[in-house]
Design a protein around this motif. Sequence first.
Motif, PDB file in Angstrom:
ATOM      1  N   GLN A 117      -4.365   6.725  -9.727  1.00 59.08           N
ATOM      2  CA  GLN A 117      -5.656   7.484  -9.056  1.00 59.08           C
ATOM      3  C   GLN A 117      -6.483   6.026  -8.710  1.00 59.08           C
ATOM      4  O   GLN A 117      -6.980   5.776  -7.627  1.00 59.08           O
ATOM      5  CB  GLN A 117      -6.257   8.390  -9.625  1.00 59.08           C
ATOM      6  N   GLN A 118      -6.618   5.037  -9.707  1.00 60.05           N
ATOM      7  CA  GLN A 118      -7.536   3.857  -9.572  1.00 60.05           C
ATOM      8  C   GLN A 118      -6.777   3.062  -8.160  1.00 60.05           C
ATOM      9  O   GLN A 118      -7.289   2.358  -7.606  1.00 60.05           O
ATOM     10  CB  GLN A 118      -7.668   3.088 -10.709  1.00 60.05           C
ATOM     11  N   GLY A 119      -5.458   2.780  -8.632  1.00 57.67           N
ATOM     12  CA  GLY A 119      -4.755   2.062  -7.133  1.00 57.67           C
ATOM     13  C   GLY A 119      -4.961   2.581  -6.074  1.00 57.67           C
ATOM     14  O   GLY A 119      -5.185   1.833  -4.971  1.00 57.67           O
ATOM     15  N   LEU A 120      -4.811   3.884  -6.065  1.00 55.10           N
ATOM     16  CA  LEU A 120      -5.312   4.607  -4.451  1.00 55.10           C
ATOM     17  C   LEU A 120      -6.466   4.358  -4.199  1.00 55.10           C
ATOM     18  O   LEU A 120      -6.816   4.175  -2.894  1.00 55.10           O
ATOM     19  CB  LEU A 120      -4.947   6.125  -4.854  1.00 55.10           C
ATOM     20  N   LYS A 121      -7.305   4.442  -4.924  1.00 49.93           N
ATOM     21  CA  LYS A 121      -8.882   3.888  -4.474  1.00 49.93           C
ATOM     22  C   LYS A 121      -8.784   2.752  -4.149  1.00 49.93           C
ATOM     23  O   LYS A 121      -9.632   2.485  -2.918  1.00 49.93           O
ATOM     24  CB  LYS A 121      -9.912   4.129  -5.652  1.00 49.93           C
ATOM     25  N   LEU A 122      -8.244   1.690  -4.683  1.00 53.93           N
ATOM     26  CA  LEU A 122      -8.447   0.447  -4.381  1.00 53.93           C
ATOM     27  C   LEU A 122      -7.467   0.114  -2.938  1.00 53.93           C
ATOM     28  O   LEU A 122      -7.993  -0.554  -2.136  1.00 53.93           O
ATOM     29  CB  LEU A 122      -7.789  -0.515  -5.278  1.00 53.93           C
ATOM     30  N   LEU A 123      -6.458   1.090  -2.857  1.00 50.18           N
ATOM     31  CA  LEU A 123      -5.695   0.790  -1.458  1.00 50.18           C
ATOM     32  C   LEU A 123      -6.580   1.292  -0.265  1.00 50.18           C
ATOM     33  O   LEU A 123      -6.466   0.733   0.800  1.00 50.18           O
ATOM     34  CB  LEU A 123      -4.354   1.361  -1.818  1.00 50.18           C
ATOM     35  N   LYS A 124      -7.153   2.443  -0.629  1.00 52.24           N
ATOM     36  CA  LYS A 124      -8.076   3.178   0.506  1.00 52.24           C
ATOM     37  C   LYS A 124      -9.159   2.171   0.832  1.00 52.24           C
ATOM     38  O   LYS A 124      -9.431   2.043   2.045  1.00 52.24           O
ATOM     39  CB  LYS A 124      -8.562   4.494  -0.172  1.00 52.24           C
ATOM     40  N   ALA A 125      -9.676   1.698  -0.027  1.00 60.53           N
ATOM     41  CA  ALA A 125     -10.982   0.748   0.295  1.00 60.53           C
ATOM     42  C   ALA A 125     -10.280  -0.449   1.232  1.00 60.53           C
ATOM     43  O   ALA A 125     -11.073  -0.940   2.089  1.00 60.53           O
ATOM     44  CB  ALA A 125     -11.632   0.295  -1.063  1.00 60.53           C
ATOM     45  N   ARG A 126      -9.142  -0.967   0.517  1.00 62.00           N
ATOM     46  CA  ARG A 126      -8.754  -2.296   1.657  1.00 62.00           C
ATOM     47  C   ARG A 126      -8.159  -1.759   2.870  1.00 62.00           C
ATOM     48  O   ARG A 126      -8.234  -2.699   3.770  1.00 62.00           O
ATOM     49  CB  ARG A 126      -7.667  -2.794   0.728  1.00 62.00           C
ATOM     50  N   HIS A 127      -7.402  -0.423   3.130  1.00 59.77           N
ATOM     51  CA  HIS A 127      -6.975   0.015   4.207  1.00 59.77           C
ATOM     52  C   HIS A 127      -8.185  -0.056   5.145  1.00 59.77           C
ATOM     53  O   HIS A 127      -8.202  -0.401   6.235  1.00 59.77           O
ATOM     54  CB  HIS A 127      -6.351   1.074   4.014  1.00 59.77           C
ATOM     55  N   ARG A 128      -9.469   0.811   4.872  1.00 60.18           N
ATOM     56  CA  ARG A 128     -10.552   0.605   5.605  1.00 60.18           C
ATOM     57  C   ARG A 128     -11.170  -0.667   6.111  1.00 60.18           C
ATOM     58  O   ARG A 128     -11.430  -0.649   7.108  1.00 60.18           O
ATOM     59  CB  ARG A 128     -11.579   1.494   5.026  1.00 60.18           C
ATOM     60  N   SER A 129     -11.051  -1.431   5.112  1.00 58.54           N
ATOM     61  CA  SER A 129     -11.782  -2.807   5.408  1.00 58.54           C
ATOM     62  C   SER A 129     -10.822  -3.689   6.345  1.00 58.54           C
ATOM     63  O   SER A 129     -11.274  -4.876   6.761  1.00 58.54           O
ATOM     64  CB  SER A 129     -12.315  -3.432   4.140  1.00 58.54           C
ATOM     65  N   GLY A 130      -9.495  -3.380   6.193  1.00 56.51           N
ATOM     66  CA  GLY A 130      -8.477  -4.363   6.803  1.00 56.51           C
ATOM     67  C   GLY A 130      -8.335  -5.793   5.946  1.00 56.51           C
ATOM     68  O   GLY A 130      -7.781  -6.468   6.516  1.00 56.51           O
ATOM     69  N   SER A 131      -8.807  -5.624   4.803  1.00 54.82           N
ATOM     70  CA  SER A 131      -8.540  -6.937   3.731  1.00 54.82           C
ATOM     71  C   SER A 131      -7.533  -6.822   2.899  1.00 54.82           C
ATOM     72  O   SER A 131      -7.111  -5.783   2.697  1.00 54.82           O
ATOM     73  CB  SER A 131      -9.741  -7.279   3.288  1.00 54.82           C
ATOM     74  N   LYS A 132      -7.243  -8.208   2.630  1.00 54.18           N
ATOM     75  CA  LYS A 132      -6.133  -8.218   1.320  1.00 54.18           C
ATOM     76  C   LYS A 132      -6.552  -7.759   0.007  1.00 54.18           C
ATOM     77  O   LYS A 132      -6.929  -7.746  -0.939  1.00 54.18           O
ATOM     78  CB  LYS A 132      -5.461  -9.595   1.233  1.00 54.18           C
TER      79      LYS A 132
END
Length: 123
Positions: free
Chosen positions: A108-123
Amino acid sequence: MRAGRFEFPKTMRLLKRQEYLRVAQTPIKAHTRHFLFLWAPNLRSTCRIGITVTRKVANSVGRNRVKRRVREAFRLCVKDRLPSGDLVVIAKQGAGALHTSQVAAEYQQGLKLLKARHRSGSK
């Protein structure tokens, strides 16, 4: 008798090496203490998962246990899934010693990080 919501059909899995390689080239990545998450959009209507656990992580019994626990976390976290895409989870050293609840928490922690990066478009 089929278990319906407890199924994990092939349509929800990455099966071919080329699918893993395509996801590995994505800039959307997230690290937790015991896992690396890679995500890439796909043209399907569902999210698929691929799991990689090397011999450095554990013996064969431990590797299979890690894979089962990650699949279970993937299956149970339906509401927290990313938009349709392919997810690759790579286990790091120490993942073999985690309990099911710990794997689910890191997932769940990893998914939250992925979602945040997906929204921001950053690495």
